[in-house]
Design an enzyme around this catalytic site. Structure first.
Site, short mmCIF file in Angstrom:
data_model
loop_
_atom_site.label_atom_id
_atom_site.label_comp_id
_atom_site.label_asym_id
_atom_site.label_seq_id
_atom_site.Cartn_x
_atom_site.Cartn_y
_atom_site.Cartn_z
N CYS A 159 0.84 -1.19 0.00
CA CYS A 159 0.00 0.00 0.00
C CYS A 159 0.88 1.24 0.00
O CYS A 159 1.87 1.32 0.72
CB CYS A 159 -0.97 0.09 1.18
SG CYS A 159 -2.10 -1.30 1.26
N ARG A 218 3.97 -0.07 -4.81
CA ARG A 218 3.73 -0.62 -3.48
C ARG A 218 2.44 -1.44 -3.42
O ARG A 218 2.15 -2.07 -2.40
CB ARG A 218 3.66 0.50 -2.44
CG ARG A 218 4.91 1.34 -2.38
CD ARG A 218 4.78 2.41 -1.34
NE ARG A 218 4.84 1.84 -0.02
CZ ARG A 218 5.94 1.72 0.71
NH1 ARG A 218 7.08 2.15 0.23
NH2 ARG A 218 5.91 1.19 1.90
N TRP A 262 -2.60 -2.81 -1.72
CA TRP A 262 -2.30 -4.24 -1.86
C TRP A 262 -3.20 -4.91 -0.83
O TRP A 262 -3.03 -4.72 0.38
CB TRP A 262 -0.82 -4.51 -1.58
CG TRP A 262 -0.43 -5.92 -1.91
CD1 TRP A 262 -0.01 -6.37 -3.12
CD2 TRP A 262 -0.41 -7.05 -1.03
NE1 TRP A 262 0.25 -7.72 -3.05
CE2 TRP A 262 0.01 -8.16 -1.78
CE3 TRP A 262 -0.74 -7.24 0.31
CZ2 TRP A 262 0.13 -9.44 -1.24
CZ3 TRP A 262 -0.62 -8.51 0.86
CH2 TRP A 262 -0.18 -9.60 0.07
N ASN A 282 -2.10 1.68 5.69
CA ASN A 282 -1.16 0.65 5.23
C ASN A 282 -0.84 -0.22 6.42
O ASN A 282 -0.50 0.31 7.49
CB ASN A 282 0.11 1.34 4.70
CG ASN A 282 1.21 0.35 4.37
OD1 ASN A 282 0.96 -0.82 4.13
ND2 ASN A 282 2.45 0.83 4.37
N GLY A 283 -0.96 -1.54 6.28
CA GLY A 283 -0.64 -2.44 7.40
C GLY A 283 -1.83 -3.31 7.73
O GLY A 283 -2.76 -3.46 6.93
N GLU A 317 18.14 -17.12 -7.87
CA GLU A 317 17.70 -15.76 -8.22
C GLU A 317 17.14 -15.72 -9.66
O GLU A 317 16.12 -15.08 -9.91
CB GLU A 317 18.89 -14.79 -8.04
CG GLU A 317 18.64 -13.35 -8.45
CD GLU A 317 17.53 -12.63 -7.69
OE1 GLU A 317 17.00 -13.18 -6.72
OE2 GLU A 317 17.17 -11.52 -8.12
N LYS A 367 13.29 -14.62 -10.50
CA LYS A 367 12.95 -13.55 -11.45
C LYS A 367 11.95 -14.06 -12.49
O LYS A 367 11.01 -13.37 -12.85
CB LYS A 367 14.21 -13.05 -12.17
CG LYS A 367 15.09 -12.18 -11.34
CD LYS A 367 14.52 -10.78 -11.18
CE LYS A 367 14.81 -10.12 -9.87
NZ LYS A 367 14.61 -10.67 -8.62
N GLU A 387 8.40 -14.63 -10.88
CA GLU A 387 7.63 -13.43 -10.50
C GLU A 387 7.26 -12.58 -11.70
O GLU A 387 6.25 -11.88 -11.68
CB GLU A 387 8.34 -12.61 -9.43
CG GLU A 387 9.62 -11.97 -9.85
CD GLU A 387 10.29 -11.19 -8.72
OE1 GLU A 387 9.60 -10.66 -7.86
OE2 GLU A 387 11.54 -11.14 -8.72
N HIS A 391 19.77 -36.46 -7.21
CA HIS A 391 19.03 -36.88 -6.02
C HIS A 391 17.52 -36.64 -6.19
O HIS A 391 16.79 -36.62 -5.21
CB HIS A 391 19.57 -36.16 -4.79
CG HIS A 391 21.03 -36.43 -4.57
ND1 HIS A 391 21.50 -37.63 -4.12
CD2 HIS A 391 22.12 -35.67 -4.84
CE1 HIS A 391 22.82 -37.61 -4.07
NE2 HIS A 391 23.22 -36.43 -4.51
N LYS A 450 6.05 -4.06 -3.93
CA LYS A 450 7.49 -3.89 -3.77
C LYS A 450 7.94 -4.07 -2.34
O LYS A 450 8.97 -4.62 -2.06
CB LYS A 450 7.86 -2.49 -4.26
CG LYS A 450 9.32 -2.13 -4.16
CD LYS A 450 10.04 -2.52 -5.40
CE LYS A 450 11.53 -2.35 -5.30
NZ LYS A 450 12.23 -3.43 -6.01
C1 F6R Z 1 12.21 -10.12 -5.82
C2 F6R Z 1 12.09 -9.12 -4.76
C3 F6R Z 1 11.75 -9.58 -3.39
C4 F6R Z 1 12.52 -8.74 -2.34
C5 F6R Z 1 12.06 -9.15 -0.93
C6 F6R Z 1 12.83 -8.39 0.12
O1 F6R Z 1 12.56 -9.54 -7.03
O2 F6R Z 1 12.21 -7.94 -4.99
O3 F6R Z 1 12.01 -10.94 -3.23
O4 F6R Z 1 13.88 -8.97 -2.50
O5 F6R Z 1 10.70 -8.88 -0.81
O6 F6R Z 1 12.63 -7.02 0.02
P1 F6R Z 1 13.59 -6.01 0.75
O7 F6R Z 1 14.94 -6.13 0.15
O8 F6R Z 1 12.97 -4.67 0.50
O9 F6R Z 1 13.60 -6.38 2.20
#
Ligand code: F6R
Length: 624
Positions: free
Chosen positions: A2, A27, A79, A105-106, A493, A497, A500, A516, A619
């Site tokens: 949010c 957000r 969100w 937010n929360g 990673e 990517k 997501e 395994h 985010k």
């Molecule tokens: C993936 C991504 C998330 C963040 C995770 C931690 O691309 O962006 O997996 O890495 O939510 O977020 P931060 O670094 O803000 O604590």
């Protein structure tokens, strides 16, 4: 999760709030809404879906409508937590008399109990959200505060905030108060912006950066009132409090696409600069590390007998790579743990434990809670963070800021590479102060680290074949990623990517684990991306990964190999070969990750997805 914006001043509040929401949309983008105060009226509009729906809805309003004319307002991009992402549950939420509008937010954890209490008192709810409780409570509290009280809405907000449990940032306006926005903060982000004859409140500075770069960091359990000329902070109990003023060292252009189709593409391209900025001023010409802002004394660091790294998602992958580097350079045991799991398994910590919390946003609730747990056990906490003044660095004993600049795309790219640069610095610094590595060895790695921005730029110049390959892979059902040693977190990673952004089945494996179980996934044509370690590093590791590639190829896999320039051993087994510059083994993730970011971004684009705002994500994950 949010995004929230509040504005008071001389401009049209609707413009300022919508522009702020545009910058905060990363957000959350389930719904958006605004409330504007004008001449004793409170006008609201809210719409499910992306901000564009709200913008369209308000575009028909004329200046005769309060919503278009008012100069005090709040806005929200959601969100969803409580209640489906529809118009009804979109914020703002109103009190029954429609005099007060609230955004949030929360999560208000005691909302069920509050709702029961309010319903028993005859309140009819208009939504399924926890937020609406706050609007009704605020109206009741406002009615109880004597009308001649200075800052009456702020006093009402303090009374409400004291009753709420959980994590919340709340903003409120009242139709009778044309120049006031009030906010409350507990465990959820809120920052104020100081303008000339105007002031701002927002989840982060990007919402008001084009109006002012002077920000005020607010503490936990504080209530803030903004008017055009003042920002007044108190505790929930009503005692005067002060925010910390700071200057934001980037401008609005840093949070614009700057000619790129997507923020993610821009942020990938910014990586050489971001890594160079993170290293800048922290390495001496004599190959030593300077980390004065760490605020942990060398003596403290010499006492450390164990390191724990806590983080989530991509930041966790940075932590996994850090473990290899820190243990190798310092010989201090290092564990990496998902922040969301850490405190629930009762980890063994004490004064001699260094906990490193890695977070781009500085607001991730899981990481914050893990950090608090570590502090309760008396461990020392160092934050590696990208966002100035946020809760995680504030609550840590020391902070090392990555200097990636604002990361707007939901999927993390440049933040990840700068996190790597930062953990390398920490590892080398620990080695330097503890004297475990000889000074000349530290300086050799330092020299190599300084060359990495150039190496990343080299990789970026050769990405066209990766884009072509991505278009070809877009129809695949799954993609598997293999790596060993530091290549293993890189494989994880790469898979994250792809999941997501492209919503494809993707998994990363430690290549040694293949036999395994996971090798059963390989079928004719299954794309397998293998991250190959340098043949100049540990010989056996390189040879083992080449064998793993042969094993999957023999079973029909289509192999996509990321290998160092000059590594000819992989050529016979590569259906597609992506070259990266020669780098020391431990630093290799700084270059091998880049093609995987480009691959995911391009596959997602080819599949028609919004790469900056993938479905269901936000985010900054500010709820547990
Ligand atoms: C993936 C991504 C998330 C963040 C995770 C931690 O691309 O962006 O997996 O890495 O939510 O977020 P931060 O670094 O803000 O604590």
């Amino acid at each position: 999760m949010c995004g929230i914006v509040g504005y008071v001043g001389g401009q049209r509040a609707l413009d300022v709030v919508l522009e702020g929401l545009r910058r905060l949309e990363y957000r959350g983008y389930d719904s958006a809404g605004v409330a504007i105060v004008h001449q004793g009226e409170l006008a609201t509009e809210k719409k499910a879906g992306k901000l564009a729906n709200l913008t369209e809805a308000v575009s028909g309003h004329t200046v005769a409508d309060g919503i278009a004319a008012g100069s005090t307002g709040i806005g929200h991009t959601r969100w969803a937590t409580h209640g489906a992402p529809n118009d009804r549950n979109a914020h703002p939420h109103l009190s029954e008399d429609r005099a007060i509008a609230v955004i949030h937010n929360g999560i208000i954890e005691n909302f069920a109990q509050l709702r029961t209490e309010l319903e028993a008192a005859g309140v009819e709810f208009a939504s399924d959200t926890d937020t609406e409780c706050a609007a009704h409570l605020l109206a009741r509290a406002y009615a109880e505060v004597p009308a001649d009280t200075t800052s009456r809405l702020a006093e009402a907000m303090r009374r409400v905030a004291r009753r709420l449990e959980g994590a919340f940032t709340l903003l409120a306006v009242h139709r009778d108060l044309p120049d006031v926005v009030v906010g409350a903060r507990r465990n959820s982000p809120l920052v104020a912006g100081r303008g000339q004859g105007e002031n701002f409140l927002a989840s982060d500075v990007s919402a008001f950066i084009e109006h002012t770069r002077e920000a005020v960091e607010l503490g936990q359990d504080q209530v803030v009132e903004i008017t055009p000329d003042a920002i007044t902070v108190t505790t929930f109990a009503g005692a005067a409090a002060e925010g910390r003023d700071y200057h934001v060292d980037w401008d609005a252009s840093a949070a614009e696409k700057g000619g790129y189709d997507h923020f993610m593409l821009k942020e990938i391209a910014e990586q050489p600069q971001a890594v160079a900025d993170t290293l800048r001023g922290r390495l001496t010409e004599h190959g030593e590390i300077l980390l004065d802002e760490m605020r942990l004394s060398d003596e403290d660091l010499r006492d450390i007998d164990k390191v724990f790294i806590i983080a989530c998602g991509t930041a966790y992958h940075a932590g996994m790579i850090a473990k290899y580097a820190i243990e190798h350079w310092t010989r201090v045991p290092c564990e990496v743990e998902l922040a969301s799991e850490f405190r629930y398994r009762d980890p063994v910590l004490d004064r001699s434990t260094l906990v490193i919390a890695i977070s781009q946003s500085g607001e991730t609730m899981d990481t914050l809670m893990a950090l608090r747990h570590a502090k309760e056990q008396k461990a020392r906490v160092l934050a590696i963070c990208n966002t100035n003044g946020t809760t995680i660095p504030r609550e840590s004993d020391a902070v090392l800021y990555t200097r990636a600049g604002p990361e707007v795309a939901v999927a993390s790219t440049k933040a990840f590479l700068t996190q790597l640069a930062a953990v390398y610095l920490v590892g080398l610094y620990l080695a330097q102060v503890r004297g475990i590595k000889y000074a000349d060895e530290v300086s050799a790695v330092v020299e190599q680290l300084q060359r990495m921005p150039e190496a990343i730029a080299e990789v970026l110049k050769t990405m066209e074949p990766v884009r072509e390959l991505a278009r070809d892979l877009a129809k695949s059902g799954q993609v598997l990623f293999l790596g060993r040693h530091v290549g293993y977190p890189v494989a994880l990673e790469g898979a994250l990517k792809l999941k997501e952004l492209a919503y494809m089945h993707a998994e990363g494996f430690a290549a040694g684990e293949l036999k395994h179980g996971p090798i059963a996934l390989i079928d004719q044509g299954t794309p397998v991306v293998a991250v190959v370690p340098s043949p100049h590093g540990r010989e056996s590791l390189h040879g083992k990964v080449v064998s793993n590639i042969q094993e999957v190829r023999a079973r029909g896999a289509r192999t996509i190999i990321i290998a160092e320039e000059g590594d000819e051993d992989v050529v016979p087994y590569a259906d597609h070969l992506i070259r990266v510059p020669r780098t020391p083994t431990l630093l290799a993730p700084l270059v091998t990750t880049v093609p995987l970011q480009v691959l995911a971004c391009e596959i997602a684009t080819a599949r028609g997805h919004d790469v900056d705002q993938p479905r269901n994500l936000a985010k900054s994950v500010t709820v547990e």
